[in-house]
Structures are given as structure tokens and as C-alpha cells.
Design an enzyme around this catalytic site. Structure first.
Site, PDB file in Angstrom:
ATOM      1  N   PHE A 122       0.873  -1.181   0.000  1.00  0.00           N
ATOM      2  CA  PHE A 122       0.000   0.000   0.000  1.00  0.00           C
ATOM      3  C   PHE A 122       0.904   1.222   0.000  1.00  0.00           C
ATOM      4  O   PHE A 122       1.696   1.410   0.933  1.00  0.00           O
ATOM      5  CB  PHE A 122      -0.853  -0.055   1.269  1.00  0.00           C
ATOM      6  CG  PHE A 122      -1.747   1.118   1.530  1.00  0.00           C
ATOM      7  CD1 PHE A 122      -3.005   1.199   0.941  1.00  0.00           C
ATOM      8  CD2 PHE A 122      -1.366   2.111   2.427  1.00  0.00           C
ATOM      9  CE1 PHE A 122      -3.862   2.261   1.227  1.00  0.00           C
ATOM     10  CE2 PHE A 122      -2.219   3.176   2.718  1.00  0.00           C
ATOM     11  CZ  PHE A 122      -3.473   3.243   2.116  1.00  0.00           C
ATOM     12  N   LEU A 124       1.191   5.079   0.019  1.00  0.00           N
ATOM     13  CA  LEU A 124       0.584   6.394   0.242  1.00  0.00           C
ATOM     14  C   LEU A 124       1.668   7.431   0.577  1.00  0.00           C
ATOM     15  O   LEU A 124       1.740   8.491  -0.041  1.00  0.00           O
ATOM     16  CB  LEU A 124      -0.432   6.281   1.397  1.00  0.00           C
ATOM     17  CG  LEU A 124      -1.165   7.547   1.832  1.00  0.00           C
ATOM     18  CD1 LEU A 124      -2.048   8.088   0.704  1.00  0.00           C
ATOM     19  CD2 LEU A 124      -2.046   7.262   3.068  1.00  0.00           C
ATOM     20  N   GLU A 126       5.018   9.663   0.994  1.00  0.00           N
ATOM     21  CA  GLU A 126       6.042  10.148   0.050  1.00  0.00           C
ATOM     22  C   GLU A 126       7.158  10.841   0.839  1.00  0.00           C
ATOM     23  O   GLU A 126       6.983  11.131   2.018  1.00  0.00           O
ATOM     24  CB  GLU A 126       5.395  11.130  -0.943  1.00  0.00           C
ATOM     25  CG  GLU A 126       4.277  10.471  -1.744  1.00  0.00           C
ATOM     26  CD  GLU A 126       3.587  11.429  -2.716  1.00  0.00           C
ATOM     27  OE1 GLU A 126       3.922  12.635  -2.714  1.00  0.00           O
ATOM     28  OE2 GLU A 126       2.721  10.950  -3.461  1.00  0.00           O
ATOM     29  N   SER A 131       2.142  12.569   7.358  1.00  0.00           N
ATOM     30  CA  SER A 131       0.872  12.736   8.076  1.00  0.00           C
ATOM     31  C   SER A 131      -0.155  13.484   7.238  1.00  0.00           C
ATOM     32  O   SER A 131      -1.347  13.184   7.275  1.00  0.00           O
ATOM     33  CB  SER A 131       1.121  13.503   9.379  1.00  0.00           C
ATOM     34  OG  SER A 131       2.008  12.775  10.198  1.00  0.00           O
ATOM     35  N   HIS A 339      13.141  -7.732  33.349  1.00  0.00           N
ATOM     36  CA  HIS A 339      14.307  -8.568  33.017  1.00  0.00           C
ATOM     37  C   HIS A 339      15.625  -7.976  33.541  1.00  0.00           C
ATOM     38  O   HIS A 339      16.680  -8.605  33.405  1.00  0.00           O
ATOM     39  CB  HIS A 339      14.414  -8.770  31.491  1.00  0.00           C
ATOM     40  CG  HIS A 339      13.488  -9.820  30.958  1.00  0.00           C
ATOM     41  ND1 HIS A 339      12.135  -9.603  30.776  1.00  0.00           N
ATOM     42  CD2 HIS A 339      13.700 -11.102  30.571  1.00  0.00           C
ATOM     43  CE1 HIS A 339      11.569 -10.697  30.286  1.00  0.00           C
ATOM     44  NE2 HIS A 339      12.497 -11.618  30.161  1.00  0.00           N
ATOM     45  N   GLY A 340      15.591  -6.765  34.106  1.00  0.00           N
ATOM     46  CA  GLY A 340      16.818  -6.153  34.628  1.00  0.00           C
ATOM     47  C   GLY A 340      17.874  -6.038  33.536  1.00  0.00           C
ATOM     48  O   GLY A 340      17.553  -5.704  32.390  1.00  0.00           O
ATOM     49  N   GLU A 364       0.732   3.930   9.837  1.00  0.00           N
ATOM     50  CA  GLU A 364      -0.731   3.983   9.694  1.00  0.00           C
ATOM     51  C   GLU A 364      -1.332   5.111  10.547  1.00  0.00           C
ATOM     52  O   GLU A 364      -2.413   4.986  11.110  1.00  0.00           O
ATOM     53  CB  GLU A 364      -1.360   2.619   9.991  1.00  0.00           C
ATOM     54  CG  GLU A 364      -0.861   1.589   8.973  1.00  0.00           C
ATOM     55  CD  GLU A 364      -1.745   0.382   8.804  1.00  0.00           C
ATOM     56  OE1 GLU A 364      -2.944   0.474   9.080  1.00  0.00           O
ATOM     57  OE2 GLU A 364      -1.202  -0.649   8.351  1.00  0.00           O
ATOM     58  N   THR A 366       0.385   8.472  12.981  1.00  0.00           N
ATOM     59  CA  THR A 366       1.050   8.595  14.283  1.00  0.00           C
ATOM     60  C   THR A 366       0.007   8.800  15.387  1.00  0.00           C
ATOM     61  O   THR A 366      -1.164   9.112  15.111  1.00  0.00           O
ATOM     62  CB  THR A 366       1.998   9.811  14.298  1.00  0.00           C
ATOM     63  OG1 THR A 366       1.194  10.994  14.110  1.00  0.00           O
ATOM     64  CG2 THR A 366       3.053   9.736  13.197  1.00  0.00           C
TER      65      THR A 366
HETATM   66  C1  LIG Z   1       8.730   0.750   8.959  1.00  0.00           C
HETATM   67  C2  LIG Z   1       7.705   1.634   8.319  1.00  0.00           C
HETATM   68  C3  LIG Z   1       6.742   1.061   7.501  1.00  0.00           C
HETATM   69  C4  LIG Z   1       5.830   1.881   6.819  1.00  0.00           C
HETATM   70  N1  LIG Z   1       4.943   1.312   5.943  1.00  0.00           N
HETATM   71  C5  LIG Z   1       4.193   2.130   5.149  1.00  0.00           C
HETATM   72  C6  LIG Z   1       3.395   1.593   4.086  1.00  0.00           C
HETATM   73  O1  LIG Z   1       3.332   0.360   3.892  1.00  0.00           O
HETATM   74  N2  LIG Z   1       2.708   2.440   3.286  1.00  0.00           N
HETATM   75  C7  LIG Z   1       2.740   3.791   3.468  1.00  0.00           C
HETATM   76  O2  LIG Z   1       2.107   4.507   2.704  1.00  0.00           O
HETATM   77  N3  LIG Z   1       3.478   4.337   4.477  1.00  0.00           N
HETATM   78  C8  LIG Z   1       4.206   3.538   5.303  1.00  0.00           C
HETATM   79  N4  LIG Z   1       4.977   4.086   6.305  1.00  0.00           N
HETATM   80  C9  LIG Z   1       4.981   5.521   6.485  1.00  0.00           C
HETATM   81  C10 LIG Z   1       4.271   5.960   7.770  1.00  0.00           C
HETATM   82  O3  LIG Z   1       2.876   5.755   7.645  1.00  0.00           O
HETATM   83  C11 LIG Z   1       4.646   7.431   8.018  1.00  0.00           C
HETATM   84  O4  LIG Z   1       6.028   7.446   8.389  1.00  0.00           O
HETATM   85  C12 LIG Z   1       3.808   8.058   9.113  1.00  0.00           C
HETATM   86  O5  LIG Z   1       2.474   8.206   8.685  1.00  0.00           O
HETATM   87  C13 LIG Z   1       4.341   9.440   9.534  1.00  0.00           C
HETATM   88  O6  LIG Z   1       4.660  10.235   8.438  1.00  0.00           O
HETATM   89  P1  LIG Z   1       6.095  10.954   8.378  1.00  0.00           P
HETATM   90  O7  LIG Z   1       7.122   9.895   8.603  1.00  0.00           O
HETATM   91  O8  LIG Z   1       6.180  11.726   7.134  1.00  0.00           O
HETATM   92  O9  LIG Z   1       6.122  11.904   9.619  1.00  0.00           O
HETATM   93  P2  LIG Z   1       5.595  13.420   9.655  1.00  0.00           P
HETATM   94  O10 LIG Z   1       4.233  13.504   9.077  1.00  0.00           O
HETATM   95  O11 LIG Z   1       6.650  14.311   9.106  1.00  0.00           O
HETATM   96  O12 LIG Z   1       5.472  13.658  11.226  1.00  0.00           O
HETATM   97  C14 LIG Z   1       6.580  13.996  12.058  1.00  0.00           C
HETATM   98  C15 LIG Z   1       6.035  14.322  13.444  1.00  0.00           C
HETATM   99  O13 LIG Z   1       5.120  15.435  13.370  1.00  0.00           O
HETATM  100  C16 LIG Z   1       3.875  15.072  13.928  1.00  0.00           C
HETATM  101  N5  LIG Z   1       2.788  15.736  13.199  1.00  0.00           N
HETATM  102  C17 LIG Z   1       2.623  15.845  11.862  1.00  0.00           C
HETATM  103  N6  LIG Z   1       1.491  16.500  11.566  1.00  0.00           N
HETATM  104  C18 LIG Z   1       0.923  16.818  12.752  1.00  0.00           C
HETATM  105  C19 LIG Z   1      -0.274  17.493  13.134  1.00  0.00           C
HETATM  106  N7  LIG Z   1      -1.149  17.971  12.225  1.00  0.00           N
HETATM  107  N8  LIG Z   1      -0.542  17.638  14.453  1.00  0.00           N
HETATM  108  C20 LIG Z   1       0.313  17.160  15.383  1.00  0.00           C
HETATM  109  N9  LIG Z   1       1.451  16.509  15.093  1.00  0.00           N
HETATM  110  C21 LIG Z   1       1.752  16.335  13.801  1.00  0.00           C
HETATM  111  C22 LIG Z   1       3.800  13.552  13.778  1.00  0.00           C
HETATM  112  O14 LIG Z   1       2.884  12.978  14.694  1.00  0.00           O
HETATM  113  C23 LIG Z   1       5.231  13.172  14.061  1.00  0.00           C
HETATM  114  O15 LIG Z   1       5.437  13.107  15.443  1.00  0.00           O
HETATM  115  C24 LIG Z   1       5.857   3.278   7.029  1.00  0.00           C
HETATM  116  C25 LIG Z   1       6.802   3.838   7.895  1.00  0.00           C
HETATM  117  C26 LIG Z   1       7.725   3.031   8.519  1.00  0.00           C
HETATM  118  C27 LIG Z   1       8.759   3.678   9.412  1.00  0.00           C
END
Ligand SMILES: Cc1cc2nc3c(=O)[nH]c(=O)nc-3n(C[C@H](O)[C@H](O)[C@H](O)COP(=O)(O)OP(=O)(O)OC[C@H]3O[C@@H](n4cnc5c(N)ncnc54)[C@H](O)[C@@H]3O)c2cc1C
Length: 388
Positions: A122, A124, A126, A131, A339-340, A364, A366
Site C-alpha cells: 500500500f 501512500l 512520500e 501525516s 528482566h533487569g 498507519e 502517528t
Molecule cells: C517501517 C515503516 C513502515 C511503513 N509502511 C508504510 C506503508 O506500507 N505504506 C505507506 O504509505 N506508508 C508507510 N509508512 C509511512 C508511515 O505511515 C509514516 O512514516 C507516518 O504516517 C508518519 O509520516 P512521516 O514519517 O512523514 O512523519 P511526519 O508527518 O513528518 O510527522 C513527524 C512528526 O510530526 C507530527 N505531526 C505531523 N502532523 C501533525 C499534526 N497535524 N498535528 C500534530 N502533530 C503532527 C507527527 O505525529 C510526528 O510526530 C511506514 C513507515 C515506517 C517507518
């Protein structure tokens, strides 16, 4: 389709034995090698794990949401990398088609996803869009009888192994937000598709993520999910509602396993001439973990039943995902503490599971994004006078 109670009990017992006898003993090997053994994947295929949620007419087990969560609660007792290999087919890699796909799309892909012949991913996120997924930049330009895709997707689970990608891309450049987004089915091997190198992650070794890059990649019009432009973001959100329940059950199952681990260690490890489980301060860590895991189990199963009744579970799914993923972080931390020193050492699973669990609060959506979804719905309900 709902299973009769005996069949469901049998299925869950089979899964429990598979986890205890076949998966947990291989955790160290998978963590060290960062590879999922082919024989484990073959067994998962034979057991039908890739098709838990897919309807029987397409070769799946067709479990209800509640049954699927009960299965996931057990499967998630093993290190999360094991779940990851089939979970995209059960969840985010198949549900776009299952929920909004055309009959032809379902017939073409669901049987192969259900059997595990192909892995579904999936796509989504970039590089500059996480977020704020509605502002995604990958484009799908209409060109004759098809579309041409350009853009990069980041951190895509199972991408190195995927045979099929559900890709959200912007079909309407004049609509900067979610309404300009459509969902496409892109097959691996399509010219113009390339993959980045697998990322080196904090945990969940054996599960792989990488970039997925589209350069003038052409798909036929039949690749548009549901055949309708502008619906892709809605499809993605429906997929994620279900996906968040899956993550919540994965967190809860893992927490329950870690509670068993901390109890076993606490009963065996002696200090001051007695098992450490006898100390009330250690018991507090057991008790807090148990109460929180029970609360998460109740939350995820109630949300699953609501989904099976056809109710909108967007808020319940966010509540379950937020609570369970934060909860498993606390339980993982207490498991290390019980587990210390051994909890900090690689040879013991507490250290690995602590790192593995950290991801659940991030992908999916944060925790902060779940908070905004929940609060937005609360406020909308209150403004409309609908809050009970
Ligand atoms: C191992 C792994 C597997 C993944 N698998 C998939 C996948 O299969 N498909 C896919 O599409 N994506 C995948 N992802 C991506 C994942 O869904 C995103 O990393 C996640 O949604 C956060 O986006 P970001 O990393 O750009 O963080 P950002 O959006 O840049 O966020 C950074 C910080 O800012 C905070 N923040 C951002 N906007 C707001 C707001 N409006 N209010 C308050 N706080 C905010 C966030 O909570 C976070 O703490 C994966 C990520 C990892 C690490």
C-alpha cells in the site's frame, strides 16, 4: 461470513500452536539474518494466513472483522516481522480492491493475494508527504486509454517482495487536497517502476520497507480502483480504518505475549532469596500491564464488532490504534525492566520486542494524527448536537 464456534476455536488453536511451535523458536534467526525463511512463508500460505480477510469466493477464509482480530491477537504473539509478511495481504494491500474495486479487479487480484502467490503493498507516504497524506504529489496524468504515473513513495512495507501496489496518485492537478487523489493498481515489473534499497530499521528485522519510484509508468484505465477518479483518498481512509484495527490487535497480542514473558522471568529469577515476582513493586508492573492489555483487547474487539454491524468505526479505530500502540510501548518497557540487565542484552527477546514495538506508534497514522482524528470527530459530533 461468520464461522461456527467450534470451527473458530479450532482455527485459533491451530494458530496458537503455529505461533508457539514454529514462529517464536525462529525469532532469533529472523532477527539476526533480517530474512523471512522461505519454509515459514510456505507454511503461512498453506494455512491460508494471506487470505484471512478475503472473501471465500476469491479463495480467502472470509473472516468477519472480529474473527480476523481474534486471529491477529494470537498471530501477533510472535515477533512482529512474522505478521508483517502476510498482514499487508490481509489488510492494506488487499482492502482497497476488496472494498472499492471493480468486479474485474477483484477477480484478477484477490485470489492471488489470498493464496499468497503475490504480496500486496500500500503506497501512500512520500518523501515530503507523511501525516498530511491528502497533499500527496505523485501524479497520474490521463493519456489516451490509460494513465502515466510519476513520483516517489517512501517506507513502503513489503515493497521489495510485492507483486502488486495500491498507489495513491493525484489525477486532478487543480485539486491540491484529498479530492484530487485516485487509487491505482500497479503490478511489479511494469516498465517505469523501480525500487530503492531496503531501509535499515530500528527493529522488526525480517520485514522490509523501501522507496517505490514511478518514472513515466503507464497503466491501463482498468488499473483505476473502482473505475472512478477522485475517490482514492476515501478508499485509502477506509483501508486505514480497518488497518488501524489490525495494528491495534497486533499491539495487544504482542503485549499479551510480553506479559507472559515477564511473568515467566519473574517467577524464575531469584533475588534476596526469593523469586522477584514476589516483590510488590515488580507485581505493580505485571498488574498495570495486564489491566492495560485487557482494556486494549476490549477496545479492539468492540470496534471490530461495530464494523461487522456496518457502523462507521473511524473514531473507534483511531482510539483503538492510539491506545493499543501507546500501551504496547509501556508494556515493552516494563518487560525490559522486569528482566533487569538481561532486558538490555540482545540474546533475550525483551530487547528486540522493545525495539519492534516502537514502530506501532508511527505508521498507519502517528499517535498525534489519531488524536486529531478523534478530537475532530468529537467536536463535529458535539457541534451537531449528536454526542451522547
Ligand atoms: C517501517 C515503516 C513502515 C511503513 N509502511 C508504510 C506503508 O506500507 N505504506 C505507506 O504509505 N506508508 C508507510 N509508512 C509511512 C508511515 O505511515 C509514516 O512514516 C507516518 O504516517 C508518519 O509520516 P512521516 O514519517 O512523514 O512523519 P511526519 O508527518 O513528518 O510527522 C513527524 C512528526 O510530526 C507530527 N505531526 C505531523 N502532523 C501533525 C499534526 N497535524 N498535528 C500534530 N502533530 C503532527 C507527527 O505525529 C510526528 O510526530 C511506514 C513507515 C515506517 C517507518
Amino acid at each position: 461470513m461468520s464461522l461456527d464456534p467450534d470451527t473458530l476455536a479450532q482455527l485459533l488453536e491451530t494458530l496458537r500452536r503455529f505461533v508457539d511451535d514454529r514462529l517464536i523458536p525462529r525469532e532469533a534467526e529472523v532477527a539476526e539474518s533480517d530474512e523471512m525463511p522461505a519454509d515459514v512463508i510456505a507454511e503461512m500460505r498453506e494455512m491460508g494466513l494471506f487470505g484471512l480477510s478475503i472473501a471465500p469466493e476469491y479463495g480467502g477464509l472470509g473472516l468477519t472483522t472480529e474473527e480476523e482480530m481474534l486471529a491477529m491477537l494470537i498471530l501477533a504473539r510472535a515477533a512482529p516481522a512474522f505478521r508483517s509478511i502476510f498482514a499487508t495481504n490481509v489488510g492494506i494491500g488487499s482492502q482497497g480492491i476488496a472494498i472499492d474495486g471493480t468486479e474485474a479487479q477483484k477477480a484478477r487480484y484477490l485470489p492471488r493475494l489470498a493464496s499468497g502467490e503475490i504480496i500486496g503493498s500500500f503506497a501512500l507516504t512520500e518523501p515530503d508527504v507523511g501525516s498530511d497524506a491528502g497533499s500527496l504529489r505523485t501524479t497520474a496524468r490521463r493519456d489516451g486509454d490509460g494513465y502515466v504515473l510519476n513520483g516517489t513513495k517512501r517506507y513502503i512495507t513489503n515493497a521489495p517482495h510485492a507483486g502488486l501496489f495500491t498507489v495513491m496518485a493525484r489525477t486532478d492537478p487543480d485539486q491540491p487536497g484529498a479530492r484530487g487523489v485516485s487509487a491505482f493498481l500497479v503490478e511489479a515489473g511494469t516498465p517505469g517502476l523501480s525500487l530503492g534499497a531496503p531501509e535499515r530499521k530500528m527493529g522488526q528485522q525480517g520485514a522490509h520497507v523501501c522507496d517505490v519510484i514511478f518514472r513515466d509508468l503507464r497503466v491501463p484505465a482498468e488499473a483505476l480502483i473502482g473505475g472512478i477518479e477522485g475517490q482514492g483518498f476515501k478508499t485509502a481512509m477506509k483501508v486505514l480504518d480497518k488497518g488501524r484495527l489490525n495494528i491495534a490487535s497486533a499491539c495487544t497480542g504482542l503485549a499479551e505475549r510480553m506479559i507472559d514473558d515477564m511473568l515467566a522471568y519473574g517467577l524464575e529469577r531469584q533475588q534476596f532469596g526469593q523469586p522477584i515476582a514476589g516483590f510488590q513493586l515488580v507485581q505493580a508492573m505485571f498488574a498495570d500491564s495486564q489491566a492495560e492489555a485487557m482494556a486494549a483487547r476490549a477496545l479492539v474487539l468492540e470496534a471490530a464488532r461495530a464494523r461487522d454491524r456496518g457502523e462507521d468505526v473511524a473514531m473507534a479505530a483511531s482510539c483503538a490504534k492510539m491506545f493499543a500502540s501507546e500501551m504496547v510501548g509501556r508494556v515493552a518497557d516494563r518487560n525490559v525492566q522486569v528482566h533487569g540487565g538481561a532486558g538490555y542484552i540482545r540474546d533475550y527477546r525483551a530487547e528486540q520486542l522493545f525495539r519492534d514495538a516502537r514502530l506501532f506508534r508511527i505508521y498507519e497514522g502517528t499517535t498525534q494524527i489519531q488524536q486529531t482524528i478523534i478530537a475532530r470527530q468529537m467536536i463535529a459530533g458535539a457541534s451537531a448536537g449528536k454526542r451522547k
